[in-house]
Design a protein around this motif. Structure first.
Motif, PDB file in Angstrom:
ATOM      1  N   TRP A 190       0.746  -1.238  -0.120  1.00 17.04           N
ATOM      2  CA  TRP A 190      -0.148   0.059  -0.118  1.00 17.04           C
ATOM      3  C   TRP A 190       0.765   1.338   0.029  1.00 17.04           C
ATOM      4  N   ARG A 191       1.944   1.265  -0.515  1.00 11.05           N
ATOM      5  CA  ARG A 191       2.956   2.382  -0.741  1.00 11.05           C
ATOM      6  C   ARG A 191       3.983   2.210  -1.819  1.00 11.05           C
ATOM      7  N   ILE A 192       4.458   3.195  -2.368  1.00 17.32           N
ATOM      8  CA  ILE A 192       5.496   2.646  -3.735  1.00 17.32           C
ATOM      9  C   ILE A 192       6.791   1.996  -2.806  1.00 17.32           C
ATOM     10  N   PRO A 193       7.240   1.221  -3.827  1.00 13.87           N
ATOM     11  CA  PRO A 193       8.459   0.363  -3.193  1.00 13.87           C
ATOM     12  C   PRO A 193       9.448   1.069  -2.463  1.00 13.87           C
ATOM     13  N   ARG A 194       9.976   0.602  -1.228  1.00 11.30           N
ATOM     14  CA  ARG A 194      11.068   1.503  -0.580  1.00 11.30           C
ATOM     15  C   ARG A 194      12.224   1.555  -1.694  1.00 11.30           C
ATOM     16  N   ILE A 195      12.754   0.725  -2.338  1.00 16.92           N
ATOM     17  CA  ILE A 195      13.663   1.187  -3.193  1.00 16.92           C
ATOM     18  C   ILE A 195      13.506   2.404  -4.094  1.00 16.92           C
ATOM     19  N   LEU A 196      12.498   2.703  -4.717  1.00 17.50           N
ATOM     20  CA  LEU A 196      11.977   3.642  -5.326  1.00 17.50           C
ATOM     21  C   LEU A 196      11.762   4.868  -4.413  1.00 17.50           C
ATOM     22  N   GLN A 197      11.412   4.713  -3.112  1.00 18.03           N
ATOM     23  CA  GLN A 197      11.130   5.896  -2.371  1.00 18.03           C
ATOM     24  C   GLN A 197      12.768   6.400  -1.933  1.00 18.03           C
ATOM     25  N   SER A 198      13.687   5.465  -1.840  1.00 12.83           N
ATOM     26  CA  SER A 198      14.965   5.962  -1.442  1.00 12.83           C
ATOM     27  C   SER A 198      15.769   6.740  -2.654  1.00 12.83           C
ATOM     28  N   TRP A 199      15.528   6.195  -3.798  1.00 14.29           N
ATOM     29  CA  TRP A 199      15.997   6.670  -4.839  1.00 14.29           C
ATOM     30  C   TRP A 199      15.487   7.976  -5.153  1.00 14.29           C
ATOM     31  N   LEU A 200      14.171   8.542  -5.031  1.00 17.28           N
ATOM     32  CA  LEU A 200      13.665   9.749  -5.020  1.00 17.28           C
ATOM     33  C   LEU A 200      13.968  10.627  -4.189  1.00 17.28           C
ATOM     34  N   GLU A 201      14.052  10.225  -2.695  1.00 15.68           N
ATOM     35  CA  GLU A 201      14.829  11.310  -1.757  1.00 15.68           C
ATOM     36  C   GLU A 201      16.317  11.389  -2.156  1.00 15.68           C
ATOM     37  N   LYS A 202      17.086  10.888  -2.887  1.00 16.95           N
ATOM     38  CA  LYS A 202      18.342  11.031  -3.062  1.00 16.95           C
ATOM     39  C   LYS A 202      18.385  11.737  -4.348  1.00 16.95           C
ATOM     40  N   THR A 203      17.615  11.807  -5.197  1.00 16.18           N
ATOM     41  CA  THR A 203      18.050  12.131  -6.648  1.00 16.18           C
ATOM     42  C   THR A 203      17.133  13.360  -6.760  1.00 16.18           C
ATOM     43  N   ARG A 204      17.876  14.587  -7.493  1.00 16.59           N
ATOM     44  CA  ARG A 204      17.587  15.914  -7.813  1.00 16.59           C
ATOM     45  C   ARG A 204      16.688  15.931  -9.163  1.00 16.59           C
ATOM     46  N   LEU A 205      15.478  16.204  -8.924  1.00 18.47           N
ATOM     47  CA  LEU A 205      14.364  16.255 -10.366  1.00 18.47           C
ATOM     48  C   LEU A 205      14.253  17.847 -10.502  1.00 18.47           C
ATOM     49  N   SER A 206      15.197  18.325 -11.292  1.00 15.88           N
ATOM     50  CA  SER A 206      15.037  19.523 -11.699  1.00 15.88           C
ATOM     51  C   SER A 206      14.219  19.979 -13.017  1.00 15.88           C
ATOM     52  N   GLY A 207      13.937  21.237 -12.890  1.00 18.77           N
ATOM     53  CA  GLY A 207      13.137  21.814 -13.978  1.00 18.77           C
ATOM     54  C   GLY A 207      11.708  22.041 -13.593  1.00 18.77           C
ATOM     55  N   ASN A 208      10.793  21.056 -14.121  1.00 14.08           N
ATOM     56  CA  ASN A 208       9.268  21.321 -13.724  1.00 14.08           C
ATOM     57  C   ASN A 208       9.220  20.965 -12.285  1.00 14.08           C
ATOM     58  N   LYS A 209       8.145  21.818 -11.715  1.00 18.57           N
ATOM     59  CA  LYS A 209       8.224  21.282 -10.103  1.00 18.57           C
ATOM     60  C   LYS A 209       6.752  20.429  -9.925  1.00 18.57           C
ATOM     61  N   ASN A 210       6.055  20.175 -10.951  1.00 18.80           N
ATOM     62  CA  ASN A 210       4.674  19.361 -10.738  1.00 18.80           C
ATOM     63  C   ASN A 210       5.195  17.714 -10.915  1.00 18.80           C
ATOM     64  N   ILE A 211       4.685  17.012  -9.883  1.00 17.38           N
ATOM     65  CA  ILE A 211       4.873  15.603 -10.013  1.00 17.38           C
ATOM     66  C   ILE A 211       3.494  14.946  -9.619  1.00 17.38           C
ATOM     67  N   TYR A 212       3.313  13.641 -10.748  1.00 13.77           N
ATOM     68  CA  TYR A 212       2.188  12.800 -10.514  1.00 13.77           C
ATOM     69  C   TYR A 212       2.792  11.438 -10.127  1.00 13.77           C
ATOM     70  N   PHE A 213       1.891  10.784  -9.505  1.00 14.16           N
ATOM     71  CA  PHE A 213       2.217   9.313  -9.293  1.00 14.16           C
ATOM     72  C   PHE A 213       1.000   8.274 -10.079  1.00 14.16           C
ATOM     73  N   VAL A 214       1.668   7.422 -10.578  1.00 12.99           N
ATOM     74  CA  VAL A 214       0.630   6.300 -11.205  1.00 12.99           C
ATOM     75  C   VAL A 214       1.185   5.152 -10.492  1.00 12.99           C
ATOM     76  N   MET A 215       0.152   4.562  -9.912  1.00 13.02           N
ATOM     77  CA  MET A 215       0.459   3.317  -9.152  1.00 13.02           C
ATOM     78  C   MET A 215      -0.290   2.122  -9.523  1.00 13.02           C
ATOM     79  N   THR A 216       0.384   1.035 -10.087  1.00 11.96           N
ATOM     80  CA  THR A 216      -0.475  -0.085 -10.213  1.00 11.96           C
ATOM     81  C   THR A 216      -0.441  -1.054  -9.144  1.00 11.96           C
TER      82      THR A 216
END
Length: 248
Positions: free
Chosen positions: A56-82
């Motif tokens: 019932w959440r995104i995978p922790r491996i992905l959570q950790s990657w997102l926390e450590k990776t800078r996503l620059s440019g556009n500030k809007n972010i959507y999540f699509v969860m299968t």
């Protein structure tokens, strides 16, 4: 830009279908996750993260990657969860993640796809899987339309069980269930090495021609589902169950 993580193909399909509708690039995160690559990524268009739902959440491996990776440019972010069932209160934790990265959380969309978590559940027959995919396509297309219009995803009322699922149950689930101790290869193994190649954490190696699992398993089910000989089992639960990967 659409970034996706997918073990058996459900989230990859959702990502690529959205990509074709909104005419944006879909990029697999497999190599970045496997290589612990946290280098900056830039996109002038909104970010879309397509991923499976683990407890019932995104995978922790992905959570950790997102926390450590800078996503620059556009500030809007959507999540699509299968998911095989529902995503419960995943949005609460995604919104917190986005706030920590100074990104504008645009919501998460639940996409019910064929169940692939053969470690605990039964996977569907090909006929049933095809039916579920057909039904999911309408929701994927709706998500793409909302993204194209720059609107936020609609959010649904939450139950107490939803909050427990994504909260305390997720916290308990990972240390108890998410490990590779029950994986093993039968004599049907042909030493092809596909399981080592599809593991996003580089957790599998071949010893004397048979796969051996280490301690860095994320339970994506790629190894057991993509084995061409169905030679990998997870304890006794998976024996006799059909393997599921998204149909080509």
């Amino acid at each position: 830009m659409i970034l996706y993580f997918s073990g058996t193909g459900n989230s990859e399909y959702a990502a690529k279908r959205i990509s074709s509708i909104i005419d944006d690039e879909a990029v697999s995160l497999f190599e970045r996750l496997r290589d612990n690559d946290f280098s900056e990524i830039n996109s002038e268009r909104p970010w879309i993260i397509a991923a499976p739902t683990y407890a019932w959440r995104i995978p922790r491996i992905l959570q950790s990657w997102l926390e450590k990776t800078r996503l620059s440019g556009n500030k809007n972010i959507y999540f699509v969860m299968t998911c095989g069932g529902n995503i419960s209160n995943a949005g609460k934790y995604l919104e917190k993640l986005c706030a920590g990265k100074s990104l504008n959380y645009m919501g998460c969309m639940e996409i019910v796809m064929p169940e692939n978590y053969i470690a605990l559940f039964s996977t569907p027959s090909q006929e049933k899987a095809s039916e579920i995919i057909r039904q999911a396509e309408e929701t994927i297309d709706k998500a793409a339309s909302i993204i194209k219009k720059g609107r936020t995803f609609p959010q649904h009322p939450l139950t107490l069980m939803d909050k427990l699922n994504s909260g305390i149950i997720n916290d308990i689930f990972y240390p108890i269930f998410v490990h590779a101790k029950k994986f093993y290869a039968t004599d049907a193994c042909i030493s092809c090495g596909i399981c080592t190649n599809v593991c996003p954490t580089a957790n599998i190696r071949l010893e004397n021609g048979k796969p051996v699992w280490s301690k860095n398993c994320t339970h994506c089910m790629a190894c057991i589902s993509r084995c061409p000989k169905e030679a990998i089992e997870y304890g006794k639960h998976s024996i006799g169950l059909p393997r599921y990967t998204f149909p080509e």
